[in-house]
Write an enzyme that holds these catalytic residues in place. Structure first.
Site, PDB file in Angstrom:
ATOM      1  N   SER A 114       0.856  -1.191   0.000  1.00 35.53           N
ATOM      2  CA  SER A 114       0.000   0.000   0.000  1.00 35.53           C
ATOM      3  C   SER A 114       0.893   1.244   0.000  1.00 35.53           C
ATOM      4  O   SER A 114       1.842   1.335   0.777  1.00 35.53           O
ATOM      5  CB  SER A 114      -0.867  -0.025   1.268  1.00 35.53           C
ATOM      6  OG  SER A 114      -1.640   1.144   1.343  1.00 35.53           O
ATOM      7  N   LYS A 156       1.114   1.794  -7.044  1.00 35.47           N
ATOM      8  CA  LYS A 156       0.381   0.981  -8.033  1.00 35.47           C
ATOM      9  C   LYS A 156      -0.678   1.789  -8.772  1.00 35.47           C
ATOM     10  O   LYS A 156      -0.726   1.813  -9.999  1.00 35.47           O
ATOM     11  CB  LYS A 156      -0.305  -0.227  -7.357  1.00 35.47           C
ATOM     12  CG  LYS A 156       0.622  -1.153  -6.610  1.00 35.47           C
ATOM     13  CD  LYS A 156      -0.129  -2.287  -5.941  1.00 35.47           C
ATOM     14  CE  LYS A 156      -1.152  -1.889  -4.894  1.00 35.47           C
ATOM     15  NZ  LYS A 156      -0.587  -1.235  -3.692  1.00 35.47           N
ATOM     16  N   SER A 157      -1.571   2.435  -7.998  1.00 33.40           N
ATOM     17  CA  SER A 157      -2.693   3.159  -8.625  1.00 33.40           C
ATOM     18  C   SER A 157      -2.185   4.335  -9.450  1.00 33.40           C
ATOM     19  O   SER A 157      -2.694   4.591 -10.553  1.00 33.40           O
ATOM     20  CB  SER A 157      -3.655   3.704  -7.561  1.00 33.40           C
ATOM     21  OG  SER A 157      -4.079   2.683  -6.725  1.00 33.40           O
ATOM     22  N   SER A 187      -2.235  -7.801  -3.868  1.00 35.15           N
ATOM     23  CA  SER A 187      -2.046  -9.227  -4.249  1.00 35.15           C
ATOM     24  C   SER A 187      -0.790  -9.798  -3.604  1.00 35.15           C
ATOM     25  O   SER A 187       0.191 -10.065  -4.297  1.00 35.15           O
ATOM     26  CB  SER A 187      -2.025  -9.387  -5.769  1.00 35.15           C
ATOM     27  OG  SER A 187      -1.257  -8.403  -6.432  1.00 35.15           O
TER      28      SER A 187
HETATM   29  N1  LIG Z   1      -5.607  -4.635   6.278  1.00 36.60           N
HETATM   30  C1  LIG Z   1      -5.340  -4.052   5.106  1.00 36.60           C
HETATM   31  N2  LIG Z   1      -4.229  -4.429   4.406  1.00 36.60           N
HETATM   32  C2  LIG Z   1      -3.975  -3.842   3.218  1.00 36.60           C
HETATM   33  N3  LIG Z   1      -4.742  -2.874   2.645  1.00 36.60           N
HETATM   34  C3  LIG Z   1      -5.847  -2.478   3.305  1.00 36.60           C
HETATM   35  C4  LIG Z   1      -6.201  -3.035   4.550  1.00 36.60           C
HETATM   36  N4  LIG Z   1      -7.335  -2.451   4.973  1.00 36.60           N
HETATM   37  C5  LIG Z   1      -7.699  -1.565   4.047  1.00 36.60           C
HETATM   38  N5  LIG Z   1      -6.809  -1.565   3.032  1.00 36.60           N
HETATM   39  C6  LIG Z   1      -6.973  -0.752   1.810  1.00 36.60           C
HETATM   40  O1  LIG Z   1      -7.329  -1.680   0.793  1.00 36.60           O
HETATM   41  C7  LIG Z   1      -6.484  -1.548  -0.339  1.00 36.60           C
HETATM   42  C8  LIG Z   1      -5.923  -2.890  -0.778  1.00 36.60           C
HETATM   43  O2  LIG Z   1      -6.886  -3.650  -1.413  1.00 36.60           O
HETATM   44  P1  LIG Z   1      -6.440  -4.848  -2.349  1.00 36.60           P
HETATM   45  O3  LIG Z   1      -7.688  -5.417  -2.896  1.00 36.60           O
HETATM   46  O4  LIG Z   1      -5.437  -4.379  -3.331  1.00 36.60           O
HETATM   47  O5  LIG Z   1      -5.741  -5.854  -1.318  1.00 36.60           O
HETATM   48  S1  LIG Z   1      -5.393  -7.405  -1.520  1.00 36.60           S
HETATM   49  O6  LIG Z   1      -4.803  -7.553  -2.871  1.00 36.60           O
HETATM   50  O7  LIG Z   1      -6.620  -8.172  -1.402  1.00 36.60           O
HETATM   51  O8  LIG Z   1      -4.424  -7.737  -0.455  1.00 36.60           O
HETATM   52  C9  LIG Z   1      -5.322  -0.680   0.068  1.00 36.60           C
HETATM   53  O9  LIG Z   1      -5.180   0.213  -1.020  1.00 36.60           O
HETATM   54  P2  LIG Z   1      -3.770   0.599  -1.676  1.00 36.60           P
HETATM   55  O10 LIG Z   1      -3.184   1.531  -0.677  1.00 36.60           O
HETATM   56  O11 LIG Z   1      -4.157   1.275  -2.949  1.00 36.60           O
HETATM   57  O12 LIG Z   1      -2.947  -0.621  -1.897  1.00 36.60           O
HETATM   58  C10 LIG Z   1      -5.735  -0.021   1.368  1.00 36.60           C
HETATM   59  O13 LIG Z   1      -6.125   1.307   1.134  1.00 36.60           O
HETATM   60  N1  LIG Z   2       7.907   7.293  -8.286  1.00 34.65           N
HETATM   61  C1  LIG Z   2       6.630   7.242  -7.827  1.00 34.65           C
HETATM   62  N2  LIG Z   2       5.770   6.371  -8.370  1.00 34.65           N
HETATM   63  C2  LIG Z   2       4.493   6.293  -7.897  1.00 34.65           C
HETATM   64  N3  LIG Z   2       3.999   7.057  -6.902  1.00 34.65           N
HETATM   65  C3  LIG Z   2       4.834   7.939  -6.319  1.00 34.65           C
HETATM   66  C4  LIG Z   2       6.186   8.060  -6.752  1.00 34.65           C
HETATM   67  N4  LIG Z   2       6.779   9.007  -5.998  1.00 34.65           N
HETATM   68  C5  LIG Z   2       5.849   9.455  -5.147  1.00 34.65           C
HETATM   69  N5  LIG Z   2       4.671   8.825  -5.338  1.00 34.65           N
HETATM   70  C6  LIG Z   2       3.443   9.092  -4.560  1.00 34.65           C
HETATM   71  O1  LIG Z   2       3.181   7.957  -3.750  1.00 34.65           O
HETATM   72  C7  LIG Z   2       1.782   7.761  -3.598  1.00 34.65           C
HETATM   73  C8  LIG Z   2       1.411   6.379  -4.079  1.00 34.65           C
HETATM   74  O2  LIG Z   2       0.040   6.175  -3.832  1.00 34.65           O
HETATM   75  P1  LIG Z   2      -0.814   5.137  -4.658  1.00 34.65           P
HETATM   76  O3  LIG Z   2      -0.551   5.255  -6.117  1.00 34.65           O
HETATM   77  O4  LIG Z   2      -2.229   5.272  -4.189  1.00 34.65           O
HETATM   78  O5  LIG Z   2      -0.176   3.751  -4.147  1.00 34.65           O
HETATM   79  P2  LIG Z   2      -0.852   2.318  -4.085  1.00 34.65           P
HETATM   80  O6  LIG Z   2      -1.904   2.245  -5.153  1.00 34.65           O
HETATM   81  O7  LIG Z   2       0.277   1.359  -4.313  1.00 34.65           O
HETATM   82  O8  LIG Z   2      -1.426   2.229  -2.705  1.00 34.65           O
HETATM   83  C9  LIG Z   2       1.090   8.866  -4.415  1.00 34.65           C
HETATM   84  O9  LIG Z   2       0.778   9.917  -3.562  1.00 34.65           O
HETATM   85  C10 LIG Z   2       2.194   9.263  -5.414  1.00 34.65           C
HETATM   86  O10 LIG Z   2       2.070  10.601  -5.846  1.00 34.65           O
END
Ligand SMILES: Nc1ncnc2c1ncn2[C@@H]1O[C@H](COP(=O)(O)OS(=O)(=O)O)[C@@H](OP(=O)(O)O)[C@H]1O
Ligand SMILES: Nc1ncnc2c1ncn2[C@@H]1O[C@H](COP(=O)(O)OP(=O)(O)O)[C@@H](O)[C@H]1O
Length: 197
Positions: free
Chosen positions: A34, A38-39, A106
């Site tokens: 997280s 990724k996003s 994942s």
């Molecule tokens: N316990 C816990 N662990 C990890 N992440 C958590 C949890 N609870 C909520 N979130 C939020 O859910 C987003 C991850 O969802 P995913 O569907 O990608 O997770 S997974 O692949 O099923 O592990 C993740 O989003 P990203 O930050 O974009 O990765 C979090 O915002």
């Molecule tokens: N090189 C980089 N690549 C991707 N995101 C970056 C980078 N440097 C800084 N960031 C920042 O990190 C954060 C990543 O958040 P997000 O894309 O939501 O991550 P994830 O989907 O893995 O949770 C964003 O605020 C983004 O602007």
């Protein structure tokens, strides 16, 4: 599972959609912690493909968990089911001629490998979005790590829930060492090298 099912072939097939789109299709799977990026990267790649008039779509963890997978939590088996369902959806999109950007933590190698195996050879590109946990936590774009440290969120990936780093990804983007634009451009270059686009 019912055994009384028959697969219906449609006249228009994956190859027909690809011909119409004038590019190939498949699944670009972004995995990482997280906050790793990724996003952000999936969105930039999608935007760049859109600007080239290519058919692409983003499937994102947070979004899919609002709808299709809103019955699932974050224990290991729910995460496994989350990824299984999303893998099936991504496969359908790929069958429709679309380049799918799937952005999910994942955390388990076996779940990612299952999706790779469910697709035809060369239709799955795994992108390891690599970023040290400390940097993800410093970024904390959603304030979620703060909640974790305050004990509000249990079983959080990288803290008290495992993340298995990919050992066979097609590309690694190091988001603490390169810009999001650079990572996106490297993914686009890979699509060209693999003749997807
Ligand atoms: N316990 C816990 N662990 C990890 N992440 C958590 C949890 N609870 C909520 N979130 C939020 O859910 C987003 C991850 O969802 P995913 O569907 O990608 O997770 S997974 O692949 O099923 O592990 C993740 O989003 P990203 O930050 O974009 O990765 C979090 O915002
Ligand atoms: N090189 C980089 N690549 C991707 N995101 C970056 C980078 N440097 C800084 N960031 C920042 O990190 C954060 C990543 O958040 P997000 O894309 O939501 O991550 P994830 O989907 O893995 O949770 C964003 O605020 C983004 O602007």
């Amino acid at each position: 599972m019912s055994s009384n099912l028959t697969w219906h072939q449609t006249t228009i097939k994956k190859e027909d959609y690809r011909k119409k789109n004038a590019h190939s299709s498949g699944v670009i799977w972004l995995t990482g912690l997280s906050g790793s990026g990724k996003s952000t990267i999936a969105n930039i790649v999608n935007q760049k493909l859109y600007e080239k008039s290519l058919q692409s779509y983003v499937l994102d963890g947070d979004n899919v968990r609002h709808g299709l997978n809103n019955d699932l939590g974050f224990n290991d088996s729910d995460r496994q089911e989350n990824i299984r369902r999303v893998g099936e959806v991504a496969k359908l999109f790929a069958d429709s001629g679309t380049i799918v950007l799937a952005s999910f933590i994942s955390p388990f190698q076996s779940d990612r490998d299952q999706i790779r195996q469910s697709l035809d050879e060369g239709e799955f590109i795994e992108v390891f979005v690599s970023c040290p946990l400390g940097e993800c936590e410093d970024r904390d774009p959603k304030g979620i790590y703060k909640k974790v440290r305050n004990g509000v969120i249990p079983s959080f990936t990288g803290i008290d829930s495992p993340y298995e780093e990919p050992s066979n990804s097609e590309i690694v983007v190091y988001t603490n060492q390169e810009s999001e634009e650079e990572s996106a451009d490297r993914i686009i270059q890979l699509l060209k090298d693999k003749r997807w686009i």
